[in-house]
Design a protein around this motif. Structure first.
Motif, mmCIF file in Angstrom:
data_model
loop_
_atom_site.group_PDB
_atom_site.id
_atom_site.type_symbol
_atom_site.label_atom_id
_atom_site.label_comp_id
_atom_site.label_asym_id
_atom_site.label_seq_id
_atom_site.Cartn_x
_atom_site.Cartn_y
_atom_site.Cartn_z
ATOM 1 N N ARG A 279 1.300 -1.235 0.166
ATOM 2 C CA ARG A 279 0.296 -0.290 -0.303
ATOM 3 C C ARG A 279 0.872 1.463 0.101
ATOM 4 N NH1 ARG A 279 -3.877 1.307 4.991
ATOM 5 N NH2 ARG A 279 -1.054 2.373 6.007
ATOM 6 N N VAL A 280 0.794 1.809 -1.067
ATOM 7 C CA VAL A 280 1.137 3.715 -0.597
ATOM 8 C C VAL A 280 0.578 4.667 -0.489
ATOM 9 C CG1 VAL A 280 3.177 4.542 -2.250
ATOM 10 C CG2 VAL A 280 3.434 2.191 -2.366
ATOM 11 N N LYS A 281 0.637 5.999 -0.150
ATOM 12 C CA LYS A 281 -0.099 6.981 -0.493
ATOM 13 C C LYS A 281 0.688 7.711 -1.324
ATOM 14 C CE LYS A 281 -1.301 8.866 3.492
ATOM 15 N NZ LYS A 281 -1.044 9.950 4.681
ATOM 16 N N THR A 282 -0.846 8.097 -2.024
ATOM 17 C CA THR A 282 -0.299 8.138 -3.530
ATOM 18 C C THR A 282 -0.492 10.044 -3.917
ATOM 19 O OG1 THR A 282 -2.244 7.922 -4.265
ATOM 20 C CG2 THR A 282 -0.511 6.536 -4.664
ATOM 21 N N GLY A 283 -1.675 10.510 -2.204
ATOM 22 C CA GLY A 283 -2.423 12.053 -2.271
ATOM 23 C C GLY A 283 -2.541 12.561 -1.218
ATOM 24 N N GLU A 284 -2.857 13.289 -0.322
ATOM 25 C CA GLU A 284 -3.741 14.009 0.996
ATOM 26 C C GLU A 284 -4.455 14.783 0.921
ATOM 27 O OE1 GLU A 284 -3.774 13.039 5.751
ATOM 28 O OE2 GLU A 284 -1.658 13.447 4.551
ATOM 29 N N SER A 290 -5.526 9.110 -0.890
ATOM 30 C CA SER A 290 -5.316 8.458 -2.010
ATOM 31 C C SER A 290 -4.631 7.289 -1.783
ATOM 32 C CB SER A 290 -5.995 8.974 -2.913
ATOM 33 O OG SER A 290 -4.810 9.877 -3.680
ATOM 34 N N TYR A 291 -4.722 6.261 -1.771
ATOM 35 C CA TYR A 291 -3.499 5.026 -1.943
ATOM 36 C C TYR A 291 -3.444 4.037 -3.179
ATOM 37 C CZ TYR A 291 -3.778 6.105 3.436
ATOM 38 O OH TYR A 291 -3.792 6.436 4.221
ATOM 39 N N VAL A 292 -2.380 3.364 -3.203
ATOM 40 C CA VAL A 292 -2.496 2.418 -4.442
ATOM 41 C C VAL A 292 -2.037 1.375 -3.626
ATOM 42 C CG1 VAL A 292 -1.466 1.639 -6.729
ATOM 43 C CG2 VAL A 292 -1.888 3.861 -6.549
ATOM 44 N N LYS A 321 -7.830 3.656 -3.854
ATOM 45 C CA LYS A 321 -8.566 3.640 -2.939
ATOM 46 C C LYS A 321 -8.784 4.953 -2.557
ATOM 47 C CE LYS A 321 -10.643 1.266 1.031
ATOM 48 N NZ LYS A 321 -10.207 0.294 1.971
ATOM 49 N N LEU A 322 -9.553 5.744 -2.438
ATOM 50 C CA LEU A 322 -10.673 6.619 -2.131
ATOM 51 C C LEU A 322 -10.689 6.630 -0.624
ATOM 52 C CD1 LEU A 322 -11.686 8.974 -4.415
ATOM 53 C CD2 LEU A 322 -9.021 8.949 -3.831
ATOM 54 N N VAL A 323 -9.575 7.249 0.704
ATOM 55 C CA VAL A 323 -9.668 6.790 1.907
ATOM 56 C C VAL A 323 -10.640 8.054 2.260
ATOM 57 C CG1 VAL A 323 -9.515 6.536 4.292
ATOM 58 C CG2 VAL A 323 -8.526 5.062 2.061
ATOM 59 N N PRO A 324 -11.855 8.394 3.108
ATOM 60 C CA PRO A 324 -12.239 9.838 3.209
ATOM 61 C C PRO A 324 -12.149 10.174 4.575
ATOM 62 C CG PRO A 324 -14.416 8.285 2.712
ATOM 63 C CD PRO A 324 -12.785 7.414 2.699
ATOM 64 N N ALA A 325 -12.006 11.474 5.290
ATOM 65 C CA ALA A 325 -10.864 12.046 6.903
ATOM 66 C C ALA A 325 -11.796 11.669 6.772
ATOM 67 C CB ALA A 325 -11.118 13.676 6.039
#
Length: 383
Positions: A279-284, A290-292, A321-325
């Motif tokens: 799992r790699v975080k690609t944005g926040e 967002s994670y890949v 995958k987008l994870v809401p705050a």
């Protein structure tokens, strides 16, 4: 209930094509004595439907009555009528695995339900498997409280009969029969024959997958087998390690009848090694992150008799995958599952003839185009 065993015979060299296939009905794989412990929720579903006048056999029969089958005539009747015939081909909907689990994460509960089976064609005379098309259905959810028995029964019911626009296992069985073909010659057989999962990757799977040494391996083999059947259009022999002993597969029907089916030796075998999930975080942002989610597998195809290799490649796939705050806890397994299933789907679609540029970035092998061409030829010979 009366039970009987049918002796095993060798597969003869005559053509196995039949214009008529008899519906054998709904059955379970493996040791008959352990069915209650291996398929408790499926048994409860079957009992509830039978009490309502809609047994699994009847549901399968009704669904197939409304299914247009292209390559053979489906006959519904008693299997006993097939005894004594020189040629008698039957097909059964065989449930091979049931996984129902829930795990607690803080104040939330992760629910996972997975049903797997086969559309299994067999020669009633020799009791030998001729063709097998894997089918599977899964349900993933996050709950605020532990799931009740009523909720679990509801989810299993929906996995069998469908839910809205999501087809159930029975309809998927019918869909496989709609396009399935029986060969007009002695066929070549394909099988996912060897599976391995690294400890690192196994750690990311649900606890239910770690119940027995073969549970996770069978799940992985079935994922690849199903995609080979649906995307590349090639039948695949059952993965024997999970539910077969002595290269035979037991099958028990609702009326108590038990068959022991011989699994032919595969002419070609796939091996799949699940190396890693990542799992790699690609944005926040203020809205979330967002994670890949990446999956990494080694996939090989060989001819056991000669040792010739047709495919030997490392394949990777990532899904966003987008994870809401507002979400305080993240369940990684559903995203990893989507990533792995998508990997198999994309690659087997290419083997089925689809041109997908994804291959160039996903596969590590300098001669991958030549390997894919050779693999296509092998798969075509197994149809």
């Amino acid at each position: 209930m009366r039970q009987f065993l049918i002796a095993l015979f060798a597969l003869v060299g005559a053509p196995v094509w039949a214009a008529t296939v008899s519906l054998a009905g709904f059955s379970y794989s493996g040791d008959a004595a352990s069915i209650a412990s291996r398929f408790p929720y499926t048994q409860r579903f079957a009992a509830a439907m039978t009490a309502a006048g809609q047994s699994p056999d009847r549901l399968v029969s009704q669904t197939l009555a409304n299914t247009k089958i292209e390559h053979f005539t489906l006959q519904q009747g008693e299997l006993a009528q097939l005894k004594g015939r020189d040629q008698a081909i039957a097909v059964a909907m065989v449930i091979t695995s049931e996984t129902v689990s829930h795990e607690r994460f803080g104040g939330l509960y992760k629910l996972f339900v997975n049903l797997r089976g086969q559309a299994l064609f067999f020669d009633f005379k020799s009791m030998t498997i001729l063709r097998s098309y894997p089918i599977t259905a899964a349900y993933l959810d996050v709950l605020a409280a532990p799931p009740s028995d009523e909720l679990l029964d509801d989810r299993v019911h929906k996995l069998f009969v469908g839910d809205g626009d999501k087809t159930g296992l029975i309809q998927r069985f019918a869909s496989q029969l709609a396009t399935a073909q029986l060969p007009d010659h002695v066929p070549r057989f394909l099988q996912v024959g060897r599976v391995s999962i690294t400890p690192e990757a196994l750690a990311e799977l649900p606890e239910a997958f770690k119940a027995t040494p073969t549970t996770a391996e069978t799940w992985l083999a079935d994922q690849l087998s199903e995609m080979l059947a649906t995307r590349a259009g090639v039948p695949v022999l059952p993965y024997a390690k999970g539910y077969a002993i002595g290269n035979s597969m037991a099958m028990r029907f609702a009326d108590g009848t038990v068959f022991n089916l011989k699994i032919p030796e595969a002419d070609y075998t796939f091996s799949v090694d699940l190396k890693q999930f990542k799992r790699v975080k690609t944005g926040e942002s203020a809205a979330g992150a967002s994670y890949v989610y990446g999956s990494f597998v080694d996939l090989k195809l060989v001819e056991p008799l000669s040792g010739r290799s047709y495919l030997d490649a490392r394949i990777k796939n990532g899904e966003v995958k987008l994870v809401p705050a507002t979400q305080s806890e993240v369940d990684d397994f559903p995203a990893y599952s989507v990533s792995l299933r998508s990997l198999f789907s994309k690659f087997t679609s290419v083997l089925g003839g689809k041109d997908d540029p994804w291959v160039r970035s996903a596969v590590t092998a300098s001669d991958i185009n030549a390997q894919i061409s050779a693999t296509k030829t092998v798969l075509q010979s197994c149809k």
